[in-house]
Design a protein around this motif. Structure first.
Motif, PDB file in Angstrom:
ATOM      1  N   PHE A   6     -21.142  -5.985 -50.588  1.00 51.10           N
ATOM      2  CA  PHE A   6     -22.395  -6.416 -49.976  1.00 51.10           C
ATOM      3  C   PHE A   6     -22.325  -7.894 -49.589  1.00 51.10           C
ATOM      4  O   PHE A   6     -22.819  -8.290 -48.537  1.00 51.10           O
ATOM      5  CB  PHE A   6     -23.582  -6.180 -50.907  1.00 51.10           C
ATOM      6  N   HIS A  29     -28.554   1.351 -49.974  1.00 54.11           N
ATOM      7  CA  HIS A  29     -27.329   2.143 -50.092  1.00 54.11           C
ATOM      8  C   HIS A  29     -27.477   3.248 -51.136  1.00 54.11           C
ATOM      9  O   HIS A  29     -26.964   4.348 -50.946  1.00 54.11           O
ATOM     10  CB  HIS A  29     -26.131   1.248 -50.428  1.00 54.11           C
ATOM     11  N   ASP A  30     -28.180   2.957 -52.233  1.00 50.45           N
ATOM     12  CA  ASP A  30     -28.339   3.938 -53.305  1.00 50.45           C
ATOM     13  C   ASP A  30     -29.403   4.989 -53.013  1.00 50.45           C
ATOM     14  O   ASP A  30     -29.399   6.055 -53.629  1.00 50.45           O
ATOM     15  CB  ASP A  30     -28.702   3.234 -54.618  1.00 50.45           C
ATOM     16  N   PRO A  32     -30.770   6.575 -49.698  1.00 48.56           N
ATOM     17  CA  PRO A  32     -30.876   6.772 -48.251  1.00 48.56           C
ATOM     18  C   PRO A  32     -32.271   7.242 -47.846  1.00 48.56           C
ATOM     19  O   PRO A  32     -32.885   8.038 -48.554  1.00 48.56           O
ATOM     20  CB  PRO A  32     -29.839   7.858 -47.954  1.00 48.56           C
ATOM     21  N   VAL A  68     -28.789  -2.550 -41.907  1.00 51.93           N
ATOM     22  CA  VAL A  68     -29.555  -1.365 -42.252  1.00 51.93           C
ATOM     23  C   VAL A  68     -30.263  -0.889 -40.992  1.00 51.93           C
ATOM     24  O   VAL A  68     -30.420  -1.646 -40.030  1.00 51.93           O
ATOM     25  CB  VAL A  68     -30.580  -1.590 -43.397  1.00 51.93           C
ATOM     26  N   GLU A  81     -32.134   3.031 -43.998  1.00 58.28           N
ATOM     27  CA  GLU A  81     -30.878   3.656 -44.385  1.00 58.28           C
ATOM     28  C   GLU A  81     -29.722   2.705 -44.106  1.00 58.28           C
ATOM     29  O   GLU A  81     -29.820   1.809 -43.265  1.00 58.28           O
ATOM     30  CB  GLU A  81     -30.675   4.973 -43.647  1.00 58.28           C
ATOM     31  N   ALA A  82     -28.643   2.926 -44.823  1.00 52.79           N
ATOM     32  CA  ALA A  82     -27.461   2.085 -44.686  1.00 52.79           C
ATOM     33  C   ALA A  82     -26.476   2.643 -43.671  1.00 52.79           C
ATOM     34  O   ALA A  82     -25.536   1.950 -43.291  1.00 52.79           O
ATOM     35  CB  ALA A  82     -26.772   1.926 -46.043  1.00 52.79           C
ATOM     36  N   ARG A  83     -26.690   3.843 -43.228  1.00 50.06           N
ATOM     37  CA  ARG A  83     -25.780   4.450 -42.248  1.00 50.06           C
ATOM     38  C   ARG A  83     -26.114   3.884 -40.866  1.00 50.06           C
ATOM     39  O   ARG A  83     -27.112   4.260 -40.259  1.00 50.06           O
ATOM     40  CB  ARG A  83     -25.912   5.968 -42.267  1.00 50.06           C
TER      41      ARG A  83
END
Length: 151
Positions: A6, A29-30, A32, A68, A81-83
């Motif tokens: 990170f 990240h943990d 979504p 994000v 979301e982190a994707r």
């Protein structure tokens, strides 16, 4: 991802590494598709007292930096979301609000060809599929429970 990962993400985005930014990145990240209340709860669990405004500010900075992604299906609260960096879509349950990722059926963006792009240079297509998740599809409804109880 780990804290050093990170930290690296923040530095590559030319952002200062701070405890709130690390905590928000970790929460997203943990979890979504987390809403802001979930992110705030996770950040406070790790750091203690952190204001709502501080978390909102960090989410905005991370979204602006492309670390994000903010999504907001119609009628729903904003989720994070982190994707990032791909052209995926989402499926949303009309009953419970669960959200899952759906890969683009065609490939990289834009995965949909507009019938008329009106001269725009398209670089992203966002699709939200709506339906009922497996848990809600198999859960007995209140009406069915009442009917079954009278038999």
């Amino acid at each position: 991802m780990t804290t050093p990962d990170f930290e690296d993400l923040l530095r590559k985005a030319s952002l200062r590494v701070t405890r709130p930014r690390l905590a928000v990145l970790g929460a997203v990240h943990d979890h979504p598709h987390a809403d802001t209340d979930t992110v705030i709860g996770q950040v406070r669990a790790g750091l203690g007292a952190v204001s709502h405004q501080a978390v909102y500010d960090v989410l905005r900075v991370l979204t602006d930096a492309g670390l994000v992604r903010r999504i907001q299906p119609a009628g729903a609260t904003a989720r994070y979301e982190a994707r990032v960096g791909d052209n995926h879509h989402h499926v949303v349950c009309r009953t419970c609000g669960a959200i899952e990722d759906v890969d683009c059926a065609v490939g990289q963006s834009p995965c949909l060809t507009a019938s008329d792009d009106h001269g725009f240079s398209l670089d992203e297509a966002e699709v939200v599929y709506w339906g009922t998740c497996p848990d809600c599809s198999t859960a007995p409804t209140a009406a069915n429970a009442t009917l079954e109880g009278t038999r």
